[in-house]
Scaffold this motif. Structure first.
Motif, PDB file in Angstrom:
ATOM      1  N   VAL A 163     -65.651 -29.811 -87.319  1.00 55.23           N
ATOM      2  CA  VAL A 163     -67.071 -30.127 -87.165  1.00 55.23           C
ATOM      3  C   VAL A 163     -67.387 -30.451 -85.712  1.00 55.23           C
ATOM      4  N   PHE A 219     -68.558 -35.915 -91.673  1.00 57.15           N
ATOM      5  CA  PHE A 219     -67.499 -35.075 -92.220  1.00 57.15           C
ATOM      6  C   PHE A 219     -66.478 -35.899 -93.000  1.00 57.15           C
ATOM      7  N   MET A 222     -67.997 -37.775 -96.124  1.00 51.99           N
ATOM      8  CA  MET A 222     -68.281 -36.863 -97.239  1.00 51.99           C
ATOM      9  C   MET A 222     -67.138 -36.912 -98.266  1.00 51.99           C
ATOM     10  N   LYS A 223     -65.941 -37.155 -97.756  1.00 53.93           N
ATOM     11  CA  LYS A 223     -64.772 -37.121 -98.632  1.00 53.93           C
ATOM     12  C   LYS A 223     -64.546 -38.453 -99.338  1.00 53.93           C
ATOM     13  N   LYS A 241     -74.368 -32.144 -97.059  1.00 56.14           N
ATOM     14  CA  LYS A 241     -73.065 -31.533 -97.294  1.00 56.14           C
ATOM     15  C   LYS A 241     -73.014 -30.046 -96.948  1.00 56.14           C
ATOM     16  N   PRO A 242     -73.998 -29.261 -97.385  1.00 57.11           N
ATOM     17  CA  PRO A 242     -73.964 -27.843 -97.001  1.00 57.11           C
ATOM     18  C   PRO A 242     -73.914 -27.657 -95.492  1.00 57.11           C
ATOM     19  N   ASP A 280     -70.439 -28.731 -94.252  1.00 52.06           N
ATOM     20  CA  ASP A 280     -69.480 -27.710 -94.686  1.00 52.06           C
ATOM     21  C   ASP A 280     -69.565 -26.464 -93.811  1.00 52.06           C
ATOM     22  N   ALA A 281     -70.784 -26.055 -93.521  1.00 52.89           N
ATOM     23  CA  ALA A 281     -70.965 -24.873 -92.678  1.00 52.89           C
ATOM     24  C   ALA A 281     -70.382 -25.112 -91.290  1.00 52.89           C
ATOM     25  N   ALA A 299     -68.004 -27.194 -90.485  1.00 53.19           N
ATOM     26  CA  ALA A 299     -66.551 -27.258 -90.592  1.00 53.19           C
ATOM     27  C   ALA A 299     -65.951 -25.863 -90.756  1.00 53.19           C
ATOM     28  N   ALA A 300     -66.602 -25.057 -91.583  1.00 54.63           N
ATOM     29  CA  ALA A 300     -66.086 -23.713 -91.831  1.00 54.63           C
ATOM     30  C   ALA A 300     -66.062 -22.894 -90.552  1.00 54.63           C
ATOM     31  N   ASP A 328     -63.351 -24.015 -88.228  1.00 53.08           N
ATOM     32  CA  ASP A 328     -62.052 -23.539 -88.690  1.00 53.08           C
ATOM     33  C   ASP A 328     -61.854 -22.067 -88.363  1.00 53.08           C
TER      34      ASP A 328
END
Lengths: 135, 135
Positions: free
Chosen positions: A17, B34, B37-38, B95-96, B99-100, B102-103, B106
């Motif tokens: 992130v 981030f 969220m977990k 969250k979306p 997530d975006a 983070a994706a 990555d």
DNA sequence: CCGCATCCTAGGGGATACTG
DNA sequence: CAGTATCCCCTAGGATGCGG
């Protein structure tokens, strides 16, 4: 030559992130990408989309986006000058991100009904929940 | 009472993307979200997830997230002090977005094969395309 | 039309030390 | 443990002006 990663990755962030956000860093990059996603734009066209941006800053942020490989800058050697900015293929991979950002902004910042509902019920500012919601 | 929007909306941004990014502004907010969220985390747990953050900055950014209504801060009146941070319902709507972010991080920042492919072929830095790719 | 150069300021953010 | 309080630096970013 085999290390464009060095340019792309700025300060080796520890978390994906953080990494992504480092490319959106600066006051205008997000909005610039948002508009360029919809199509190529010339400098002043872009400027009109960002009413508050300074010429200097727009140039600067565009250069940084270019350097990151997210945006391409094409100079047409004509007079008066014509410079077009467009998303690169790599830049386009950010579309899901930009879309998500835009969607959330629409839903929860601008005055949509669901947004207001959630803002009321989440009550970070006013409604004390169980133990001691700080003030 | 009927205007939580004033708190949430900081500087009346003109574009939804800009609006959303204003809540992620600051060096650490994205990463904080981030991790939260977990699941709920205590102050020092969070700190350990962000090796480079300063105590002062972590506190500050958490307070801003709290003020935005994205994160809740719960103080347990025990000794030693126990403070838990968690996402609010409103925060979870991000969250979306997270997530975006983070994706993409990555896929295109950390060394995945596809990311490297795209970085090579998009060639913002090295490969001149048709007219005049600036340098 | 597009952009660089220059000057200048607010405040983001680090380091360090102290407290309940 | 979970913070405040100070000090201080640095640079993002605004204003303005020139130039091809």
């Amino acid at each position: 030559m085999s290390l464009p990663r060095a340019k792309l990755v700025r300060n080796f962030p520890g978390c994906p992130v953080e990494a992504t956000l480092s490319y959106l860093d600066g006051k205008w990059k997000g909005v610039i990408l948002f508009h360029l996603m919809k199509g190529t734009l010339r400098f002043n066209q872009l400027r009109r989309k960002l009413p508050a941006v300074t010429q200097r800053m727009l140039t600067k942020q565009l250069r940084e986006l270019e350097e990151s490989g997210l945006v391409s800058r094409t100079v047409f050697p004509v007079v008066p000058p014509r410079v077009e900015y467009a998303m690169t293929p790599l830049g386009m991979t950010l579309k899901p991100v930009v879309d998500a950002l835009a969607a959330w902004g629409d839903d929860y910042v601008f005055c949509s009904p669901e947004g207001r509902e959630l803002r009321m019920s989440s009550g970070g500012l006013h409604a004390p929940a169980s133990p001691l919601q700080a003030g």
